[in-house]
Scaffold this active site. Sequence first.
Site, mmCIF file in Angstrom:
data_model
loop_
_atom_site.group_PDB
_atom_site.id
_atom_site.type_symbol
_atom_site.label_atom_id
_atom_site.label_comp_id
_atom_site.label_asym_id
_atom_site.label_seq_id
_atom_site.Cartn_x
_atom_site.Cartn_y
_atom_site.Cartn_z
ATOM 1 N N GLU A 102 -5.574 9.723 1.110
ATOM 2 C CA GLU A 102 -5.966 8.316 1.060
ATOM 3 C C GLU A 102 -7.063 8.038 0.037
ATOM 4 O O GLU A 102 -7.006 7.045 -0.686
ATOM 5 C CB GLU A 102 -6.423 7.847 2.450
ATOM 6 C CG GLU A 102 -5.321 7.789 3.502
ATOM 7 C CD GLU A 102 -4.322 6.672 3.255
ATOM 8 O OE1 GLU A 102 -4.543 5.853 2.329
ATOM 9 O OE2 GLU A 102 -3.301 6.620 3.969
ATOM 10 N N HIS B 278 0.835 -1.204 0.000
ATOM 11 C CA HIS B 278 0.000 0.000 0.000
ATOM 12 C C HIS B 278 0.869 1.253 0.000
ATOM 13 O O HIS B 278 0.606 2.206 -0.751
ATOM 14 C CB HIS B 278 -0.913 -0.011 1.218
ATOM 15 C CG HIS B 278 -1.553 1.324 1.499
ATOM 16 N ND1 HIS B 278 -2.666 1.769 0.830
ATOM 17 C CD2 HIS B 278 -1.209 2.305 2.377
ATOM 18 C CE1 HIS B 278 -2.994 2.971 1.279
ATOM 19 N NE2 HIS B 278 -2.129 3.326 2.210
ATOM 20 N N SER C 137 -4.289 1.568 -4.596
ATOM 21 C CA SER C 137 -3.758 0.261 -4.191
ATOM 22 C C SER C 137 -4.871 -0.723 -3.833
ATOM 23 O O SER C 137 -4.614 -1.783 -3.277
ATOM 24 C CB SER C 137 -2.811 0.427 -2.997
ATOM 25 O OG SER C 137 -3.481 0.983 -1.882
ATOM 26 N N HIS D 106 1.302 5.462 -2.041
ATOM 27 C CA HIS D 106 1.813 6.780 -1.620
ATOM 28 C C HIS D 106 3.048 7.259 -2.367
ATOM 29 O O HIS D 106 3.172 8.457 -2.659
ATOM 30 C CB HIS D 106 2.131 6.744 -0.119
ATOM 31 C CG HIS D 106 0.921 6.731 0.757
ATOM 32 N ND1 HIS D 106 0.144 7.844 0.968
ATOM 33 C CD2 HIS D 106 0.356 5.734 1.486
ATOM 34 C CE1 HIS D 106 -0.850 7.542 1.791
ATOM 35 N NE2 HIS D 106 -0.750 6.267 2.120
#
Length: 561
Positions: free
Chosen positions: A434, A389, A453, A394
């Site tokens: 997010e 993730h 993701s 990110h």
Amino acid sequence: MAVAAAQKNREMFAIKKSYSIENGYPSRRRSLVDDARFETLVVKQTKQSVLEEARARANDSGLESEFIQDVAHLSNGDKTPTVEDGTHQDETKNGQLADADVGDDGGKKDEDYTLTEEEVILQNAASESPDAEHAVQKAALLLRLRDGMGSLARILKTIDNYKGCVEHLETRPSQEDGMQFDALVKVRMSRTNLLQLIRALRQSTSFAGVNLLSENNLTNKTPWFPRHAVDLDNCNHLMTKYEPELDMNHPGFADKQYRERRKQIAVIAFAYKYGDPIPSISYTESENSTWQRVFNTVLDLMPKHACREYKAAFNKLQEADIFVPHRIPQLEDVSNFLRKHTGFTLRPAAGLLTARDFLASLAFRVFQSTQYVRHANSPFHTPEPDCIHELLGHIPLLADPSFAQFSQEIGLASLGASDSEIEKLSTVYWFTVEFGLCKENQQLKAYGAALLSSIGELLHALSDKPELRAFEPASTSMQPYQDQEYQPIYYVAESFEDAKDKFRRWVSTMSRPFEVRFNPHTERVEVLDSVDKLETLIWQLNTEMLHLTNAIKKLKSSHFE
């Protein structure tokens, strides 16, 4: 005996918030927002506990031994200076105030004396080291005078006896019944002497009140926060509410080997200190296989659904041979890549960090990343963010200058923020970094890491099922979140620049009584709380503007030629 205020708060904060770290590996956050709300409740309890403990410690020692010790070095005699030393030497006896001035309850003064919050913080700051004890401190005292202006001479003499310097003095008629005047006195003196001065003033019945007003970060309204990336070594408090060993719904709950693997990787992160190279993890064949399945899926979906900034950075990571399908990237390689492109670096995280600690790291362009891998039986879903993730969600956008700046500004806004504001910042982070969507050529694209993701969440967000709202930080920060199912609401930014502009205007309305900036030359966070600091910053900005003006002139000149 005494413990530094910042360290004491951090230790108690961590103890309160950790459910049971000894029962298993503390996994990382499932929801940053939920963590922030939990912190708010705990801080209220912890703050009171810390104050009560410090006050009890001060009362148990009578304060005489700790703050009002023999101060013969302050005067030529063996007695402690008092308020009355100024003009009424005959009213003192053995260094204490005469009964006439103290009143009938004078014998109970020491017994009942309690510290205010500001004094507790000052006391702990002074106790950090011998140098801290004698460090010069600026402070303001608000005194309520019963006896009129005649008390001023005694106040000034007492300050002089404690080797203090008066920088400002003003009075006004008091609005309280029975009081003649209020006096505001700004002083500069050592921390130990300041505590002794406050006690001496409180022993006199000439004053109905002696209040310490904060200057230079004395008060809890400007709490400790990291000023340099090295301070992030102290920002590693864990939340342990969602662990594979404790939650029956976790994919690794029944897998002893998986839980042991998680513990091994956690130990590596716990041992990390600022400046260390990030330790490499020898990922297993199974872990690399899990990475490959998710990586290839992202490759398929990215061209159609990811924003252009994500795709551009992703391609650069591939060209640098960091993003390859058969191997999980090492954090040290990724960190060096980010440093070259945006100045961001990575730091290994052992598990779930508190919301305040996690956000604070962003202020220094440091992203705290896990190194463990989701369970092999659940390659496309993980109940808590893992390195897949972090890396696929990110990292690409942290390599984009505009998005990196947005992330840092969220971090800077969190430094010294109140608990309720940390909740709001966490909510903004949740719905942007997010789960954020943005517009691109009138089409919706994903930039949120949780979307990029997670295949199912991404397709849901871009379908006609959820409600889409324009990103406005004020309303976004109040929106309830959902971490059990797909989000019912997503926020859409016109662009990263538009999101940053709106965020900056919203942050300016926060209650934090000071402004901060990150100095890229010293890599320190500076609190802009004095005219000198502002003048220095203005000089630096003027220098930069001069360079920009000269560059524009030269470009225009070359264009016309």
